[in-house]
Design an enzyme around this catalytic site. Sequence first.
Site, mmCIF file in Angstrom:
data_model
loop_
_atom_site.group_PDB
_atom_site.id
_atom_site.type_symbol
_atom_site.label_atom_id
_atom_site.label_comp_id
_atom_site.label_asym_id
_atom_site.label_seq_id
_atom_site.Cartn_x
_atom_site.Cartn_y
_atom_site.Cartn_z
ATOM 1 N N TYR A 61 0.816 -1.217 0.000
ATOM 2 C CA TYR A 61 0.000 0.000 0.000
ATOM 3 C C TYR A 61 0.850 1.266 0.000
ATOM 4 O O TYR A 61 0.431 2.307 -0.524
ATOM 5 C CB TYR A 61 -1.014 -0.027 1.154
ATOM 6 C CG TYR A 61 -2.126 -1.016 0.842
ATOM 7 C CD1 TYR A 61 -3.119 -0.689 -0.071
ATOM 8 C CD2 TYR A 61 -2.117 -2.294 1.386
ATOM 9 C CE1 TYR A 61 -4.104 -1.607 -0.418
ATOM 10 C CE2 TYR A 61 -3.103 -3.222 1.049
ATOM 11 C CZ TYR A 61 -4.092 -2.866 0.140
ATOM 12 O OH TYR A 61 -5.051 -3.782 -0.214
ATOM 13 N N ARG A 64 1.517 1.698 -3.577
ATOM 14 C CA ARG A 64 0.340 2.223 -4.274
ATOM 15 C C ARG A 64 0.122 3.696 -3.967
ATOM 16 O O ARG A 64 -0.276 4.475 -4.837
ATOM 17 C CB ARG A 64 -0.895 1.395 -3.899
ATOM 18 C CG ARG A 64 -0.835 0.006 -4.532
ATOM 19 C CD ARG A 64 -2.089 -0.791 -4.322
ATOM 20 N NE ARG A 64 -3.244 -0.156 -4.940
ATOM 21 C CZ ARG A 64 -4.485 -0.595 -4.780
ATOM 22 N NH1 ARG A 64 -4.724 -1.645 -4.037
ATOM 23 N NH2 ARG A 64 -5.484 0.025 -5.372
ATOM 24 N N VAL A 98 -10.094 2.479 -4.928
ATOM 25 C CA VAL A 98 -9.757 3.113 -3.658
ATOM 26 C C VAL A 98 -8.986 4.412 -3.887
ATOM 27 O O VAL A 98 -8.659 5.119 -2.942
ATOM 28 C CB VAL A 98 -8.946 2.144 -2.754
ATOM 29 C CG1 VAL A 98 -9.775 0.912 -2.429
ATOM 30 C CG2 VAL A 98 -7.626 1.740 -3.385
ATOM 31 N N ASP A 99 -8.712 4.731 -5.151
ATOM 32 C CA ASP A 99 -7.948 5.953 -5.439
ATOM 33 C C ASP A 99 -8.816 7.193 -5.256
ATOM 34 O O ASP A 99 -10.024 7.103 -5.021
ATOM 35 C CB ASP A 99 -7.342 5.888 -6.851
ATOM 36 C CG ASP A 99 -8.386 5.893 -7.955
ATOM 37 O OD1 ASP A 99 -9.155 6.867 -8.041
ATOM 38 O OD2 ASP A 99 -8.428 4.922 -8.746
ATOM 39 N N HIS A 114 -14.881 -0.339 -1.612
ATOM 40 C CA HIS A 114 -13.668 -1.065 -1.196
ATOM 41 C C HIS A 114 -12.732 -0.213 -0.347
ATOM 42 O O HIS A 114 -11.576 -0.581 -0.144
ATOM 43 C CB HIS A 114 -12.929 -1.612 -2.429
ATOM 44 C CG HIS A 114 -13.606 -2.797 -3.045
ATOM 45 N ND1 HIS A 114 -13.264 -3.317 -4.269
ATOM 46 C CD2 HIS A 114 -14.616 -3.587 -2.579
ATOM 47 C CE1 HIS A 114 -14.044 -4.364 -4.543
ATOM 48 N NE2 HIS A 114 -14.863 -4.535 -3.540
ATOM 49 N N CYS A 127 -12.597 -1.339 18.034
ATOM 50 C CA CYS A 127 -11.849 -0.145 18.468
ATOM 51 C C CYS A 127 -12.688 1.087 18.121
ATOM 52 O O CYS A 127 -13.168 1.220 16.998
ATOM 53 C CB CYS A 127 -10.494 -0.065 17.767
ATOM 54 S SG CYS A 127 -9.636 1.506 18.107
ATOM 55 N N CYS A 147 -2.159 1.765 17.601
ATOM 56 C CA CYS A 147 -3.320 2.545 18.026
ATOM 57 C C CYS A 147 -3.274 2.686 19.546
ATOM 58 O O CYS A 147 -2.637 1.872 20.223
ATOM 59 C CB CYS A 147 -4.598 1.813 17.591
ATOM 60 S SG CYS A 147 -6.124 2.631 18.076
ATOM 61 N N GLY A 184 -14.823 -0.449 -16.810
ATOM 62 C CA GLY A 184 -13.476 -0.877 -16.440
ATOM 63 C C GLY A 184 -13.363 -1.846 -15.290
ATOM 64 O O GLY A 184 -12.498 -1.676 -14.429
ATOM 65 N N ALA A 229 -12.075 3.957 -21.281
ATOM 66 C CA ALA A 229 -13.006 4.829 -20.565
ATOM 67 C C ALA A 229 -12.807 6.295 -20.955
ATOM 68 O O ALA A 229 -13.770 7.023 -21.177
ATOM 69 C CB ALA A 229 -12.816 4.651 -19.059
HETATM 70 P P1 OAD Z 1 -9.459 -5.585 -12.678
HETATM 71 O O1 OAD Z 1 -8.010 -5.270 -12.670
HETATM 72 O O2 OAD Z 1 -9.875 -6.948 -12.303
HETATM 73 O O3 OAD Z 1 -10.058 -5.279 -14.119
HETATM 74 C C1 OAD Z 1 -9.770 -4.072 -14.775
HETATM 75 C C2 OAD Z 1 -10.549 -4.029 -16.051
HETATM 76 O O4 OAD Z 1 -10.331 -2.764 -16.645
HETATM 77 C C3 OAD Z 1 -10.113 -5.083 -17.090
HETATM 78 O O5 OAD Z 1 -11.246 -5.815 -17.505
HETATM 79 C C4 OAD Z 1 -9.569 -4.249 -18.248
HETATM 80 O O6 OAD Z 1 -9.956 -4.757 -19.501
HETATM 81 C C5 OAD Z 1 -10.251 -2.912 -18.016
HETATM 82 N N1 OAD Z 1 -9.494 -1.754 -18.557
HETATM 83 C C6 OAD Z 1 -8.164 -1.623 -18.761
HETATM 84 N N2 OAD Z 1 -7.881 -0.408 -19.277
HETATM 85 C C7 OAD Z 1 -9.055 0.244 -19.388
HETATM 86 C C8 OAD Z 1 -9.450 1.543 -19.849
HETATM 87 N N3 OAD Z 1 -8.553 2.423 -20.300
HETATM 88 N N4 OAD Z 1 -10.757 1.872 -19.815
HETATM 89 C C9 OAD Z 1 -11.685 0.991 -19.347
HETATM 90 N N5 OAD Z 1 -11.379 -0.241 -18.914
HETATM 91 C C10 OAD Z 1 -10.089 -0.618 -18.918
HETATM 92 O O7 OAD Z 1 -10.171 -4.478 -11.750
HETATM 93 P P2 OAD Z 1 -11.543 -4.532 -10.974
HETATM 94 O O8 OAD Z 1 -12.552 -5.348 -11.697
HETATM 95 O O9 OAD Z 1 -11.882 -3.142 -10.622
HETATM 96 O O10 OAD Z 1 -10.318 -4.963 -4.744
HETATM 97 O O11 OAD Z 1 -11.103 -5.301 -9.685
HETATM 98 C C11 OAD Z 1 -12.020 -5.513 -8.659
HETATM 99 C C12 OAD Z 1 -11.310 -5.542 -7.345
HETATM 100 O O12 OAD Z 1 -10.267 -6.495 -7.369
HETATM 101 C C13 OAD Z 1 -10.586 -4.263 -6.986
HETATM 102 O O13 OAD Z 1 -11.439 -3.269 -6.464
HETATM 103 C C14 OAD Z 1 -9.612 -4.707 -5.972
HETATM 104 C C15 OAD Z 1 -9.133 -5.985 -6.600
HETATM 105 O O14 OAD Z 1 -8.758 -6.923 -5.737
HETATM 106 C C16 OAD Z 1 -9.696 -4.712 -3.583
HETATM 107 O O15 OAD Z 1 -8.599 -4.222 -3.489
HETATM 108 C C17 OAD Z 1 -10.515 -5.073 -2.416
#
Ligand code: OAD
Length: 253
Positions: A61, A64, A98-99, A114, A127, A147, A184, A229
Amino acid sequence: MPTIPISRSDRLFILSGAGLSAESGLPTFRGANGIWRNHRVEEVASPVAWARDPEMVWQFYTWRREVHQGCRPNPGHQALAELESKLGERLFHCTQNVDSLLDQAGAGRVVHMHGRLFWSRCDRRGCPQPPFPDERGYPDLASIPGCVCGGRIRPHICWFGETPFHLDEIFRALASSSVFLCVGSSGVVEPAASFAAEVKRHSGARTYYVGPEVPANRDSFDECFQGKAGEVLPELFQPARKTAAAVCAKQEN
Ligand code: OAD
């Protein structure tokens, strides 16, 4: 260019994922750059990882947080922020991200299911100290703060195996939506991966996807608009903008 027609009575639910921020320079989780030091995200974002190796979790993190410092909102974030200001209460935007890029673009009503990259909290259940804004990095075990209750400070993130935030509010919004747009997201992480099927089954909503690849939950979408996007979203709501503007003008008269 594809468009999504939105009438004055429509209520729009947006679910955004990591792909929305990809053009800003934040790596996705499951794309070509979707790994960190050869770990899958599931291996560093879980209560098990935290219990076993909090130093490694905070290094992830910290990395990140550092990557985020150089990133700016892209036209996709800006289009969604503009849509929020036009549609007001008729738009519910839930993000898995989370950004802070949607906030930076001016979208102030986004629900972060998330958690938040720049927030931390105590790891002890019960807590009373609330999550707090925190931009620092913790590169080693000795630097991780404790903490006052004796717990250890962890990222304010929903990890694998934990319950996402704001689910009651999210499911209420899904139940009253007539248009659903996912941007996305690979469609593999639950419960978000089932939102499109849920809104279709319960509200009969029209469902759309925007992203360069077909998501795993493709069957839940009426239409998939393949593209980035930042290129698709600014054009997608041209008719919606006009509709929303017309509604605003009508209300003012
Ligand atoms: P993923 O990394 O699983 O998927 C990202 C998606 O974005 C892929 O399907 C890509 O094709 C697409 N992508 C890439 N570039 C893009 C662009 N320029 N425009 C639009 N789409 C694009 O991400 P999430 O599905 O968001 O959770 O992942 C879900 C969760 O998994 C996250 O929130 C995170 C992770 O573990 C936690 O951290 C709890």
